[in-house]
Design a protein around this motif. Structure first.
Motif, PDB file in Angstrom:
ATOM      1  N   ALA A 193       0.828  -1.210   0.000  1.00  8.75           N
ATOM      2  CA  ALA A 193       0.000   0.000   0.000  1.00  8.75           C
ATOM      3  C   ALA A 193       0.860   1.257   0.000  1.00  8.75           C
ATOM      4  N   THR A 194       0.256   2.348  -0.428  1.00 10.09           N
ATOM      5  CA  THR A 194       0.872   3.664  -0.351  1.00 10.09           C
ATOM      6  C   THR A 194       0.394   4.310   0.941  1.00 10.09           C
ATOM      7  N   TRP A 195       1.315   4.713   1.791  1.00  5.23           N
ATOM      8  CA  TRP A 195       0.982   5.305   3.089  1.00  5.23           C
ATOM      9  C   TRP A 195       1.497   6.732   3.159  1.00  5.23           C
ATOM     10  N   GLU A 196       0.698   7.596   3.744  1.00  3.02           N
ATOM     11  CA  GLU A 196       1.052   8.996   3.911  1.00  3.02           C
ATOM     12  C   GLU A 196       0.925   9.344   5.395  1.00  3.02           C
ATOM     13  N   ALA A 197       1.948   9.970   5.964  1.00  2.00           N
ATOM     14  CA  ALA A 197       1.919  10.347   7.375  1.00  2.00           C
ATOM     15  C   ALA A 197       0.863  11.420   7.615  1.00  2.00           C
ATOM     16  N   LEU A 198       0.151  11.303   8.724  1.00  2.00           N
ATOM     17  CA  LEU A 198      -0.822  12.309   9.124  1.00  2.00           C
ATOM     18  C   LEU A 198      -0.220  13.195  10.207  1.00  2.00           C
ATOM     19  N   ASP A 199      -0.603  14.456  10.192  1.00  2.00           N
ATOM     20  CA  ASP A 199      -0.118  15.411  11.172  1.00  2.00           C
ATOM     21  C   ASP A 199      -1.010  15.334  12.406  1.00  2.00           C
ATOM     22  N   ALA A 200      -0.453  14.849  13.508  1.00  2.00           N
ATOM     23  CA  ALA A 200      -1.200  14.726  14.756  1.00  2.00           C
ATOM     24  C   ALA A 200      -0.240  14.879  15.926  1.00  2.00           C
ATOM     25  N   THR A 201      -0.748  15.381  17.031  1.00  2.00           N
ATOM     26  CA  THR A 201       0.049  15.464  18.245  1.00  2.00           C
ATOM     27  C   THR A 201       0.062  14.098  18.911  1.00  2.00           C
ATOM     28  N   ILE A 202       1.244  13.601  19.226  1.00  2.00           N
ATOM     29  CA  ILE A 202       1.432  12.305  19.881  1.00  2.00           C
ATOM     30  C   ILE A 202       2.246  12.553  21.149  1.00  2.00           C
ATOM     31  N   ALA A 203       1.904  11.846  22.225  1.00  2.00           N
ATOM     32  CA  ALA A 203       2.624  12.005  23.484  1.00  2.00           C
ATOM     33  C   ALA A 203       4.133  11.951  23.239  1.00  2.00           C
ATOM     34  N   GLU A 204       4.858  12.839  23.925  1.00  5.53           N
ATOM     35  CA  GLU A 204       6.305  12.937  23.726  1.00  5.53           C
ATOM     36  C   GLU A 204       7.032  12.988  25.067  1.00  5.53           C
ATOM     37  N   GLU A 205       8.319  13.059  24.994  1.00  6.84           N
ATOM     38  CA  GLU A 205       9.168  12.962  26.179  1.00  6.84           C
ATOM     39  C   GLU A 205       8.773  13.944  27.282  1.00  6.84           C
ATOM     40  N   SER A 206       8.425  15.168  26.933  1.00 12.34           N
ATOM     41  CA  SER A 206       8.122  16.191  27.937  1.00 12.34           C
ATOM     42  C   SER A 206       6.762  15.989  28.609  1.00 12.34           C
ATOM     43  N   ASP A 207       5.922  15.107  28.082  1.00 10.76           N
ATOM     44  CA  ASP A 207       4.619  14.842  28.688  1.00 10.76           C
ATOM     45  C   ASP A 207       4.773  13.884  29.867  1.00 10.76           C
ATOM     46  N   ASP A 208       3.918  14.045  30.868  1.00 11.27           N
ATOM     47  CA  ASP A 208       3.942  13.145  32.021  1.00 11.27           C
ATOM     48  C   ASP A 208       3.576  11.728  31.597  1.00 11.27           C
ATOM     49  N   ASP A 209       4.178  10.750  32.234  1.00 14.36           N
ATOM     50  CA  ASP A 209       3.846   9.353  31.966  1.00 14.36           C
ATOM     51  C   ASP A 209       2.379   9.082  32.281  1.00 14.36           C
ATOM     52  N   HIS A 210       1.750   8.260  31.456  1.00 14.78           N
ATOM     53  CA  HIS A 210       0.393   7.741  31.654  1.00 14.78           C
ATOM     54  C   HIS A 210      -0.706   8.805  31.547  1.00 14.78           C
ATOM     55  N   ILE A 211      -0.384   9.996  31.075  1.00 14.87           N
ATOM     56  CA  ILE A 211      -1.393  11.046  30.893  1.00 14.87           C
ATOM     57  C   ILE A 211      -1.747  11.105  29.415  1.00 14.87           C
ATOM     58  N   PHE A 212      -3.044  10.981  29.102  1.00 15.27           N
ATOM     59  CA  PHE A 212      -3.468  10.988  27.704  1.00 15.27           C
ATOM     60  C   PHE A 212      -3.407  12.394  27.123  1.00 15.27           C
ATOM     61  N   ILE A 213      -2.767  12.503  25.956  1.00 10.39           N
ATOM     62  CA  ILE A 213      -2.559  13.766  25.248  1.00 10.39           C
ATOM     63  C   ILE A 213      -3.451  13.764  24.007  1.00 10.39           C
ATOM     64  N   PRO A 214      -4.308  14.785  23.831  1.00 10.17           N
ATOM     65  CA  PRO A 214      -5.168  14.846  22.639  1.00 10.17           C
ATOM     66  C   PRO A 214      -4.357  15.070  21.361  1.00 10.17           C
ATOM     67  N   SER A 215      -4.749  14.391  20.297  1.00  9.97           N
ATOM     68  CA  SER A 215      -4.072  14.528  19.003  1.00  9.97           C
ATOM     69  C   SER A 215      -4.391  15.845  18.325  1.00  9.97           C
ATOM     70  N   GLY A 216      -5.500  16.465  18.731  1.00 14.42           N
ATOM     71  CA  GLY A 216      -6.042  17.581  17.978  1.00 14.42           C
ATOM     72  C   GLY A 216      -6.852  17.005  16.830  1.00 14.42           C
ATOM     73  N   ASP A 217      -7.555  17.850  16.107  1.00 15.25           N
ATOM     74  CA  ASP A 217      -8.320  17.383  14.949  1.00 15.25           C
ATOM     75  C   ASP A 217      -7.357  17.050  13.823  1.00 15.25           C
ATOM     76  N   VAL A 218      -7.422  15.816  13.351  1.00 15.40           N
ATOM     77  CA  VAL A 218      -6.580  15.383  12.234  1.00 15.40           C
ATOM     78  C   VAL A 218      -7.391  15.613  10.963  1.00 15.40           C
ATOM     79  N   ASP A 219      -6.880  16.420  10.068  1.00 14.31           N
ATOM     80  CA  ASP A 219      -7.611  16.806   8.857  1.00 14.31           C
ATOM     81  C   ASP A 219      -7.620  15.666   7.834  1.00 14.31           C
ATOM     82  N   LEU A 220      -8.821  15.138   7.566  1.00 20.31           N
ATOM     83  CA  LEU A 220      -8.993  14.090   6.562  1.00 20.31           C
ATOM     84  C   LEU A 220      -9.785  14.592   5.357  1.00 20.31           C
ATOM     85  N   SER A 221      -9.928  15.902   5.216  1.00 18.28           N
ATOM     86  CA  SER A 221     -10.767  16.467   4.154  1.00 18.28           C
ATOM     87  C   SER A 221     -10.275  16.100   2.750  1.00 18.28           C
ATOM     88  N   ASP A 222      -9.005  15.831   2.577  1.00 17.34           N
ATOM     89  CA  ASP A 222      -8.491  15.432   1.258  1.00 17.34           C
ATOM     90  C   ASP A 222      -8.938  14.031   0.859  1.00 17.34           C
TER      91      ASP A 222
END
Length: 89
Positions: A29-58
């Motif tokens: 398959a052809t895969w394209e990366a989506l722009d989304a916020t994903i938990a990162e090093e500076s975030d507290d462990d085990h705390i859920f981080i919202p991705s924000g709205d991921v634009d799928l309009s295309d």
């Protein structure tokens, strides 16, 4: 949208992808990366981080498949992630 949480940070190993031609064979398959916020090093462990709205309009007139991809190994890349509250509308 979705939420991610991380723990035991070692590396940035999670990403989210979209395909319009996935037929069951991931590597064909052809895969394209989506722009989304994903938990990162500076975030507290085990705390859920919202991705924000991921634009799928295309992709409105397409059948789509969304994949979460984790890249790691047993020796050095071992960050853990959890994915929660996935919403597609």
């Amino acid at each position: 949208s979705f939420e991610t949480a991380k723990a035991f940070w070692v590396h940035d190993g999670l990403s989210v992808w979209i395909s319009t031609d996935f037929d069951g064979e991931i590597s064909a398959a052809t895969w394209e990366a989506l722009d989304a916020t994903i938990a990162e090093e500076s975030d507290d462990d085990h705390i859920f981080i919202p991705s924000g709205d991921v634009d799928l309009s295309d992709y409105v007139d397409n059948t789509i498949h969304i994949a979460f991809k984790y890249v790691g190994d047993s020796a050095s890349k071992t960050t853990t992630y959890r994915i929660h509250n996935v919403i597609v509308e």
